[in-house]
Design an enzyme around this catalytic site. Structure first.
Site: not given
Length: 428
Positions: A246, A300, A309
């Protein structure tokens, strides 16, 4: 050594998660050949079959304790999620858990046995050569990461890391590392310059020098990868490769996250992709580029936590790019310059009255030049509200710079990769 690649992580915390076939259509359109899933979703694995896309599946953290305590549970997992799909779906690796040592420390004691049970199941199915097993680790387990030559793993984790590294070395697997220069920069209280985190070209006097090796570092990413190599070498493991599972940068954040911007996200991911493909490698291992999975494919929107986030994605849920990557050398990969490839059209099944109202708005307050829609003009035929709305919506969308909110029209419009002018033969 295989050529290094760029892959993409596919998280699914979206209120409007696209169907697996739509996800795969986006991957193909963007020529993304490597993906990592955070689970082993059956529908996703079926959609990826016969595409040639290389797939990494993940044992979710919540299944770890059961698998780490029972080799039959592990064997069941492998038969259901790997054997049942291979080779039609090109599964190349299994992540056993994710960030276990930092986010789920109580499972650390079963991590290595879970990995070994999963691997034994692959051996029994004669797939251990094709499918590698490892576990993504947070770079925060590396202490004193600068200078890299002095880096070492958090010693309290050695009872897990030593058998893990033994396993990776003996099975020819790799150390999976999650590297987030964004967080390193945010947490450094100004010590790490933004340009150094973003791979921007630095003047030589601004490069970071490792006083022991005299190696010069021009970005956080390379320094962290080398810190991992040195931390492994400190425990006498010198031939385990690193894969970055990631890395990325958020394009939007709250008021306390001023550097989560579209421009910084674009700069980071564009530079990261170029860095992997131009095979410079790292100062410790020049010429050995590190394969990296970008975090992540979609924004997301249902992820908990700060605003950033929800904004790590390259695309929003309808497949429209959040920004156009600045890539010239990467060939067709992520050529998400969809400047000629996204259009705004009427939604299937939209209420004709709502479409007419949106059309009237676009041609009035929206200031779209709608004269081509008049009788006798080139776009009058076919004379129906859908065709006319497609023309007006798409013209407005292009005029507004193709931002996602320019294609809403009270919910009757949607972004599409189909050119509306090709849908109607008379509008050639």
């Amino acid at each position: 050594m295989r050529d290094a690649f760029i892959g993409v992580n596919i998280g699914t915390d979206l209120s409007d998660m696209p169907h697996p076939t739509q996800v795969v259509a986006l991957l193909k359109a963007q020529q993304i050949r490597h993906v990592r899933l955070y689970d082993a979703d059956q529908a996703m694995l079926l959609a990826l079959a016969k595409t040639g896309i290389q797939v990494v599946v993940t044992v979710p953290n919540e299944e770890l304790l059961a698998i780490g305590q029972s080799n039959s549970t592990a064997a069941n997992w492998v038969s259901r999620n790997v054997v049942a799909h291979y080779p039609a779906t090109n599964i190349t690796a299994i992540c056993v858990g994710s960030d276990v040592l930092t986010s789920l420390p109580n499972a650390a004691k079963v991590l290595v046995s879970a990995i070994k049970y999963i691997h034994s199941a692959l051996v029994a199915s004669n797939l251990d050569r094709q499918v590698k097993v490892s576990t993504p680790l947070s770079s925060s387990i590396i202490l004193d990461s600068f200078p890299p030559s002095q880096a070492f793993f958090n010693r309290s984790l050695n009872p897990v890391l030593v058998p893990l590294l033994d396993f990776l070395q003996s099975t020819g697997s790799y150390l999976m590392l999650n590297i987030y220069p964004y967080y390193d920069y945010m947490q450094s209280n100004g010590v790490i310059p933004l340009d150094y985190a973003l791979f921007k070209t630095l003047p030589p006097n601004k490069e970071a020098v490792d006083s022991n090796t005299l190696l010069h570092y021009t970005n956080v990413f390379d320094a962290m990868v080398d810190a991992a190599y040195f931390a492994m070498a400190f425990l006498n493991y010198t031939n385990i490769p690193v894969v970055v599972t990631e890395s990325g940068w958020p394009s939007k954040g709250g008021s306390n996250e001023p550097d989560a911007t579209v421009d910084n996200a674009n700069t980071y991911n564009s530079n990261l992709i170029k860095h992997v493909f131009n095979k410079t490698g790292t100062p410790k291992h020049p010429g050995i580029a590190v394969s990296t999975y970008i975090y992540e494919l979609y924004n997301e929107d249902t992820k908990p936590g700060p605003l950033s986030e929800k904004n790590w994605g390259l695309f929003d849920s309808n497949g429209a790019p959040v920004y156009i990557l600045r890539l010239t050398e990467s060939g067709a990969l992520l050529a998400n310059d969809t400047s000629n490839q996204t259009f705004c059209i009427a939604k299937d099944g939209a209420d004709p009255k709502m479409l007419q109202a949106a059309l009237d708005w676009a041609c009035g307050p929206g200031k779209v030049e709608c004269s081509p829609l008049l009788q006798g003009q080139p776009c009058y035929e076919p004379d129906n509200v859908i065709a006319h709305a497609n023309y007006a919506f798409d013209t407005y969308y292009h005029k507004m710079g193709k931002t996602p909110d320019a294609c809403d029209f009270n919910g009757v419009a949607t972004i599409s990769t189909s050119d509306p002018s090709k849908l109607f033969t008379s509008m050639e």
